[in-house]
Design a protein around this motif. Structure first.
Motif, PDB file in Angstrom:
ATOM      1  N   MET A 113       0.842  -1.191   0.000  1.00 57.01           N
ATOM      2  CA  MET A 113       0.000   0.000   0.000  1.00 57.01           C
ATOM      3  C   MET A 113       0.883   1.248   0.000  1.00 57.01           C
ATOM      4  N   PRO A 114       0.508   2.266  -0.772  1.00 62.54           N
ATOM      5  CA  PRO A 114       1.362   3.449  -0.941  1.00 62.54           C
ATOM      6  C   PRO A 114       1.234   4.453   0.208  1.00 62.54           C
ATOM      7  N   PHE A 115       1.382   3.960   1.434  1.00 57.99           N
ATOM      8  CA  PHE A 115       1.223   4.811   2.608  1.00 57.99           C
ATOM      9  C   PHE A 115       2.263   4.454   3.656  1.00 57.99           C
ATOM     10  N   ALA A 116       2.588   5.428   4.493  1.00 53.93           N
ATOM     11  CA  ALA A 116       3.555   5.230   5.563  1.00 53.93           C
ATOM     12  C   ALA A 116       2.967   4.367   6.670  1.00 53.93           C
ATOM     13  N   ASP A 117       3.842   3.826   7.497  1.00 51.19           N
ATOM     14  CA  ASP A 117       3.407   3.062   8.660  1.00 51.19           C
ATOM     15  C   ASP A 117       2.547   3.942   9.567  1.00 51.19           C
ATOM     16  N   ASP A 118       1.532   3.345  10.181  1.00 53.96           N
ATOM     17  CA  ASP A 118       0.689   4.017  11.179  1.00 53.96           C
ATOM     18  C   ASP A 118       0.024   5.288  10.632  1.00 53.96           C
ATOM     19  N   GLU A 134      -0.872  -5.588   5.348  1.00 56.01           N
ATOM     20  CA  GLU A 134      -0.670  -4.187   4.968  1.00 56.01           C
ATOM     21  C   GLU A 134      -1.568  -3.270   5.789  1.00 56.01           C
ATOM     22  N   LEU A 135      -2.785  -3.718   6.085  1.00 53.46           N
ATOM     23  CA  LEU A 135      -3.648  -2.916   6.962  1.00 53.46           C
ATOM     24  C   LEU A 135      -3.003  -2.744   8.335  1.00 53.46           C
ATOM     25  N   ALA A 136      -2.427  -3.822   8.858  1.00 57.59           N
ATOM     26  CA  ALA A 136      -1.780  -3.731  10.166  1.00 57.59           C
ATOM     27  C   ALA A 136      -0.599  -2.767  10.127  1.00 57.59           C
ATOM     28  N   VAL A 145     -10.326  -1.012  11.357  1.00 60.56           N
ATOM     29  CA  VAL A 145     -10.706  -1.336   9.985  1.00 60.56           C
ATOM     30  C   VAL A 145     -12.162  -1.796  10.022  1.00 60.56           C
ATOM     31  N   LEU A 146     -12.941  -1.277   9.090  1.00 53.94           N
ATOM     32  CA  LEU A 146     -14.349  -1.632   8.962  1.00 53.94           C
ATOM     33  C   LEU A 146     -14.596  -2.017   7.514  1.00 53.94           C
ATOM     34  N   THR A 147     -14.961  -3.273   7.294  1.00 55.34           N
ATOM     35  CA  THR A 147     -15.114  -3.742   5.923  1.00 55.34           C
ATOM     36  C   THR A 147     -16.402  -4.535   5.742  1.00 55.34           C
ATOM     37  N   GLN A 148     -17.010  -4.373   4.578  1.00 47.54           N
ATOM     38  CA  GLN A 148     -18.061  -5.282   4.120  1.00 47.54           C
ATOM     39  C   GLN A 148     -17.569  -5.912   2.830  1.00 47.54           C
ATOM     40  N   GLN A 149     -17.749  -7.224   2.709  1.00 46.70           N
ATOM     41  CA  GLN A 149     -17.246  -7.958   1.567  1.00 46.70           C
ATOM     42  C   GLN A 149     -18.361  -8.742   0.884  1.00 46.70           C
ATOM     43  N   VAL A 150     -18.171  -8.983  -0.399  1.00 44.79           N
ATOM     44  CA  VAL A 150     -19.033  -9.884  -1.162  1.00 44.79           C
ATOM     45  C   VAL A 150     -18.454 -11.282  -1.055  1.00 44.79           C
ATOM     46  N   GLY A 151     -19.251 -12.241  -0.639  1.00 43.38           N
ATOM     47  CA  GLY A 151     -18.762 -13.614  -0.550  1.00 43.38           C
ATOM     48  C   GLY A 151     -18.207 -14.086  -1.879  1.00 43.38           C
ATOM     49  N   GLY A 152     -17.028 -14.716  -1.841  1.00 43.03           N
ATOM     50  CA  GLY A 152     -16.340 -15.091  -3.068  1.00 43.03           C
ATOM     51  C   GLY A 152     -17.028 -16.162  -3.876  1.00 43.03           C
ATOM     52  N   ASP A 153     -17.999 -16.861  -3.273  1.00 40.87           N
ATOM     53  CA  ASP A 153     -18.728 -17.890  -4.019  1.00 40.87           C
ATOM     54  C   ASP A 153     -20.174 -17.497  -4.271  1.00 40.87           C
ATOM     55  N   GLU A 154     -20.496 -16.202  -4.166  1.00 45.49           N
ATOM     56  CA  GLU A 154     -21.865 -15.797  -4.497  1.00 45.49           C
ATOM     57  C   GLU A 154     -22.075 -15.903  -6.003  1.00 45.49           C
ATOM     58  N   CYS A 155     -23.322 -15.942  -6.411  1.00 43.52           N
ATOM     59  CA  CYS A 155     -23.680 -16.061  -7.837  1.00 43.52           C
ATOM     60  C   CYS A 155     -23.059 -17.304  -8.472  1.00 43.52           C
ATOM     61  N   ASP A 182      -4.917 -12.934  12.906  1.00 47.03           N
ATOM     62  CA  ASP A 182      -3.528 -13.353  12.745  1.00 47.03           C
ATOM     63  C   ASP A 182      -2.609 -12.167  12.435  1.00 47.03           C
ATOM     64  N   ALA A 183      -3.163 -11.132  11.786  1.00 51.56           N
ATOM     65  CA  ALA A 183      -2.370  -9.959  11.425  1.00 51.56           C
ATOM     66  C   ALA A 183      -2.245  -8.962  12.570  1.00 51.56           C
ATOM     67  N   GLY A 184      -2.916  -9.237  13.697  1.00 49.46           N
ATOM     68  CA  GLY A 184      -2.766  -8.367  14.848  1.00 49.46           C
ATOM     69  C   GLY A 184      -3.967  -7.506  15.161  1.00 49.46           C
ATOM     70  N   PHE A 185      -5.134  -7.895  14.653  1.00 48.92           N
ATOM     71  CA  PHE A 185      -6.366  -7.166  14.956  1.00 48.92           C
ATOM     72  C   PHE A 185      -7.233  -7.978  15.916  1.00 48.92           C
ATOM     73  N   SER A 186      -7.898  -7.283  16.799  1.00 46.99           N
ATOM     74  CA  SER A 186      -8.988  -7.900  17.539  1.00 46.99           C
ATOM     75  C   SER A 186     -10.239  -7.762  16.681  1.00 46.99           C
ATOM     76  N   ALA A 187     -10.804  -8.887  16.243  1.00 49.61           N
ATOM     77  CA  ALA A 187     -12.027  -8.845  15.439  1.00 49.61           C
ATOM     78  C   ALA A 187     -13.194  -8.676  16.407  1.00 49.61           C
ATOM     79  N   VAL A 188     -13.635  -7.454  16.568  1.00 49.45           N
ATOM     80  CA  VAL A 188     -14.578  -7.147  17.642  1.00 49.45           C
ATOM     81  C   VAL A 188     -16.038  -7.296  17.232  1.00 49.45           C
ATOM     82  N   ASP A 189     -16.318  -7.372  15.949  1.00 49.80           N
ATOM     83  CA  ASP A 189     -17.711  -7.513  15.534  1.00 49.80           C
ATOM     84  C   ASP A 189     -17.753  -8.003  14.092  1.00 49.80           C
ATOM     85  N   GLY A 190     -18.909  -8.522  13.688  1.00 51.76           N
ATOM     86  CA  GLY A 190     -19.068  -8.984  12.321  1.00 51.76           C
ATOM     87  C   GLY A 190     -20.177 -10.003  12.197  1.00 51.76           C
TER      88      GLY A 190
END
Length: 255
Positions: A113-118, A134-136, A145-155, A182-190
């Motif tokens: 990602m074209p951004f500096a650390d933190d 890279e997010l970490a 981080v807040l994400t919504q994704q399309v399931g990879g096996d939809e349609c 595994d990347a160092g996030f607490s997955a707090v909701d979803g």
């Protein structure tokens, strides 16, 4: 009769339009709605954010729903080439820089990602691939981080109709949650949700597929696939056609 159908279907063929807008299908397609309120999640997350990144902004349409909450330091990325200039045009009046970047679905860690650390305290991501590592790196400790994704096996029905199998089965709630942790996030909701798309007929389905060309075989066209389209028309008796719709969302906080 068949030639009249084919002519009608050919009229649906067009280049993908600019931006990310499905409103042209409002009266021809319905879709199940997920039980969570993504708008509310965005607004809550933006309440205390000072350094925000919106990944995969499309034409900037969804991000601008929250223009009243965006801090002065807001940046967006877009990797789909036709949308980059659209996003820049739409977001520049709001002081939001748009940077070309996209993580390949098959190898999300291959492009830095074209951004500096933190760099950010909030990363928003709606339907865009990403590298958890890279997010970490670019999210500061305590950032979200807040994400919504399309399931990879939809349609997956498309594979039966046209011979194009679902390509991204690894894009699912359980795996994405584990990878964030595994990347160092607490997955707090979803949560995840399985619903349906309903198209009024084959023509409406074709209109939708023009907007998501990656869902079909590379050589897809009405003329090349007319036998399969006519078979689908007969099996649906010229009426509604349904496909599986999958969504999941995750909120993680960097430890």
């Amino acid at each position: 009769m068949e030639e009249q159908l084919l002519e009608r279907w050919r009229a649906e063929e067009r280049d993908q339009p600019e931006g990310w807008d499905f409103s042209s299908l409002d009266d021809r397609m319905t879709e199940s709605q997920e039980p969570w309120d993504l708008d509310a999640q965005y607004r809550q997350a933006l309440g205390n954010a000072q350094h925000v990144l919106d990944m995969g902004t499309g034409g900037g349409e969804y991000l601008l729903r929250f223009a009243d909450l965006l801090p002065a330091d807001t940046t967006a990325t877009e990797g789909w080439q036709p949308n980059i200039s659209v996003a820049q045009r739409n977001l520049a009046p709001h002081g939001i820089e748009v940077i070309e970047y996209g993580a390949p679905d098959e190898d999300v860690d291959s492009v830095r990602m074209p951004f500096a650390d933190d760099r950010f305290d909030l990363v928003l991501n709606r339907h865009e691939s990403y590298s958890p590592h890279e997010l970490a790196r670019v999210i500061a400790p305590g950032g979200t981080v807040l994400t919504q994704q399309v399931g990879g096996d939809e349609c997956a029905e498309i594979g039966g109709w046209f011979g194009q199998a679902a390509a991204l089965p690894h894009v699912n709630f359980a795996q994405f949650r584990e990878e964030l942790q595994d990347a160092g996030f607490s997955a707090v909701d979803g949560a995840e949700h399985v619903g349906v798309y309903t198209f009024e007929d084959v023509a409406a389905l074709l209109a939708y597929l023009q907007l998501v060309p990656w869902e079909t075989p590379d050589d897809f066209s009405v003329d090349r696939y007319q036998d399969r389209l006519l078979d689908l028309h007969r099996r649906s008796s010229g009426g509604p056609i349904t496909m599986t719709r999958k969504r999941f969302w995750l909120k993680g906080v960097r430890q």
